[in-house]
Design a protein around this motif. Structure first.
Motif, PDB file in Angstrom:
ATOM      1  N   ASP A  93       0.831  -1.206   0.000  1.00 43.22           N
ATOM      2  CA  ASP A  93       0.000   0.000   0.000  1.00 43.22           C
ATOM      3  C   ASP A  93       0.867   1.258   0.000  1.00 43.22           C
ATOM      4  O   ASP A  93       0.588   2.228  -0.724  1.00 43.22           O
ATOM      5  CB  ASP A  93      -0.914   0.024   1.227  1.00 43.22           C
ATOM      6  CG  ASP A  93      -2.055  -0.974   1.142  1.00 43.22           C
ATOM      7  OD1 ASP A  93      -2.357  -1.450   0.030  1.00 43.22           O
ATOM      8  OD2 ASP A  93      -2.657  -1.273   2.198  1.00 43.22           O
ATOM      9  N   VAL A 129      -7.124   4.026   1.569  1.00 43.22           N
ATOM     10  CA  VAL A 129      -7.119   2.562   1.557  1.00 43.22           C
ATOM     11  C   VAL A 129      -6.214   2.030   2.670  1.00 43.22           C
ATOM     12  O   VAL A 129      -6.593   1.114   3.417  1.00 43.22           O
ATOM     13  CB  VAL A 129      -6.669   2.025   0.191  1.00 43.22           C
ATOM     14  CG1 VAL A 129      -6.360   0.528   0.259  1.00 43.22           C
ATOM     15  CG2 VAL A 129      -7.750   2.278  -0.853  1.00 43.22           C
ATOM     16  N   ARG A 133      -7.507  -0.148   5.770  1.00 43.43           N
ATOM     17  CA  ARG A 133      -7.002  -1.491   6.034  1.00 43.43           C
ATOM     18  C   ARG A 133      -6.446  -1.575   7.467  1.00 43.43           C
ATOM     19  O   ARG A 133      -6.648  -2.566   8.172  1.00 43.43           O
ATOM     20  CB  ARG A 133      -5.918  -1.845   5.023  1.00 43.43           C
ATOM     21  CG  ARG A 133      -5.817  -3.358   4.774  1.00 43.43           C
ATOM     22  CD  ARG A 133      -4.670  -3.701   3.869  1.00 43.43           C
ATOM     23  NE  ARG A 133      -4.633  -3.024   2.604  1.00 43.43           N
ATOM     24  CZ  ARG A 133      -5.307  -3.412   1.512  1.00 43.43           C
ATOM     25  NH1 ARG A 133      -6.114  -4.452   1.574  1.00 43.43           N
ATOM     26  NH2 ARG A 133      -5.183  -2.744   0.376  1.00 43.43           N
ATOM     27  N   ALA A 138     -13.526  -3.796   5.404  1.00 35.90           N
ATOM     28  CA  ALA A 138     -13.772  -4.890   4.476  1.00 35.90           C
ATOM     29  C   ALA A 138     -13.454  -4.424   3.053  1.00 35.90           C
ATOM     30  O   ALA A 138     -13.377  -3.218   2.790  1.00 35.90           O
ATOM     31  CB  ALA A 138     -15.226  -5.333   4.578  1.00 35.90           C
ATOM     32  N   PRO A 139     -13.270  -5.356   2.103  1.00 31.59           N
ATOM     33  CA  PRO A 139     -12.920  -4.965   0.729  1.00 31.59           C
ATOM     34  C   PRO A 139     -13.882  -3.937   0.115  1.00 31.59           C
ATOM     35  O   PRO A 139     -13.424  -2.966  -0.516  1.00 31.59           O
ATOM     36  CB  PRO A 139     -12.957  -6.292  -0.030  1.00 31.59           C
ATOM     37  CG  PRO A 139     -12.560  -7.305   1.000  1.00 31.59           C
ATOM     38  CD  PRO A 139     -13.190  -6.832   2.276  1.00 31.59           C
ATOM     39  N   LEU A 142     -13.172  -0.609   1.515  1.00 30.48           N
ATOM     40  CA  LEU A 142     -11.943  -0.018   0.987  1.00 30.48           C
ATOM     41  C   LEU A 142     -12.192   0.687  -0.334  1.00 30.48           C
ATOM     42  O   LEU A 142     -11.616   1.747  -0.609  1.00 30.48           O
ATOM     43  CB  LEU A 142     -10.871  -1.090   0.818  1.00 30.48           C
ATOM     44  CG  LEU A 142     -10.304  -1.701   2.096  1.00 30.48           C
ATOM     45  CD1 LEU A 142      -9.303  -2.806   1.755  1.00 30.48           C
ATOM     46  CD2 LEU A 142      -9.635  -0.641   2.959  1.00 30.48           C
TER      47      LEU A 142
END
Length: 259
Positions: A93, A129, A133, A138-139, A142
């Motif tokens: 990231d 992001v 994280r 959760a995805p 994000l």
């Protein structure tokens, strides 16, 4: 007695007060890592700002990539790498955030609105992001946070077009400038002519409508509150400026857990 602010916390507060204030809503055990992330984001943004030419800026960005691979003593790199070692921040990231800043080094400008959007998603959206994280998003969350982070970056950039022009820079996309009847040189020479384009980009870049967030994720989501307020001002031709009403709006959003 309130707990004293750490060195990295004081650094985050001095360099990015808006994100620092939002970070105070993070769970206590995640705040130090979030402060380090804020300071890192600021350092990446300074790479081109303080460099006399793009090559020096590229060297600064590479210094940060190297620091992520081989930790070194530094007021930001040390706590940042400590957070990575604890598994709170992902090197991938952080590297992606640095890579996104390469768009700022091209003296010919950012070519298209698509490239401009990708730059915002990767840089400011990348910060959101990484923060999400860190806080356990959760995805799907994000994805939403990345869009909100990009909107905050857009507001910051649009609010500083004249300051950038004074340093001989313009990050607005070339195709949008052309549609406004401006070249990159003209945009830098007379930034006041950018006002209609700034208003249009601000109106088009409004983040998604507020949604409910778990308390632990508020620190990552709350910057969108400020982004909306700033973009509304810019879309109406008013300056982007911070005031008491903005802090109250953040507190209200935090109380409602909507951002």
């Amino acid at each position: 007695m309130p707990q004293a602010l750490s060195d990295i916390g004081a650094l985050a507060r001095a360099r990015e007060p808006d994100r620092f204030f939002c970070a105070l809503f993070a769970p206590p055990e995640r705040r130090e890592a979030l402060f380090a992330l804020i300071a890192y984001h600021h350092e990446l943004g300074r790479a081109r700002e303080v460099a006399s030419n793009p090559m020096i800026a590229a060297i600064r960005l590479q210094w940060w990539r190297d620091a992520l691979e081989a930790p070194r003593r530094h007021e930001v790199a040390t706590p940042l790498c400590a957070a990575m070692a604890e598994g709170l921040l992902l090197r991938e990231d952080l590297l992606a955030m640095a890579d996104a800043r390469e768009a700022e080094l091209d003296e010919e400008g950012i070519p298209s609105e698509g490239a401009f959007a990708a730059y915002l998603r990767g840089s400011h959206g990348g910060f959101a992001v990484a923060a999400g994280r860190l806080l356990g998003a959760a995805p799907a969350e994000l994805v939403a946070l990345q869009a909100m982070g990009a909107a905050q970056g857009l507001a910051a950039l649009l609010g500083h077009v004249e300051a950038l022009a004074a340093r001989g820079r313009c990050l607005l996309p070339l195709d949008a400038l052309a549609c406004a009847g401006l070249s990159l040189h003209e945009a830098i020479a007379v930034p006041q002519r950018l006002a209609p384009l700034v208003a249009r980009l601000a109106a088009d870049g409004m983040p998604p409508r507020p949604r409910g967030w778990a308390p632990g994720l508020l620190a990552a989501a709350l910057p969108a509150v400020l982004a909306r307020r700033d973009l509304r001002r810019l879309a109406a031709g008013r300056p982007r400026q911070r005031g008491t009403a903005d802090r109250l709006a953040l507190l209200w959003a935090a109380w409602r857990r909507r951002a």
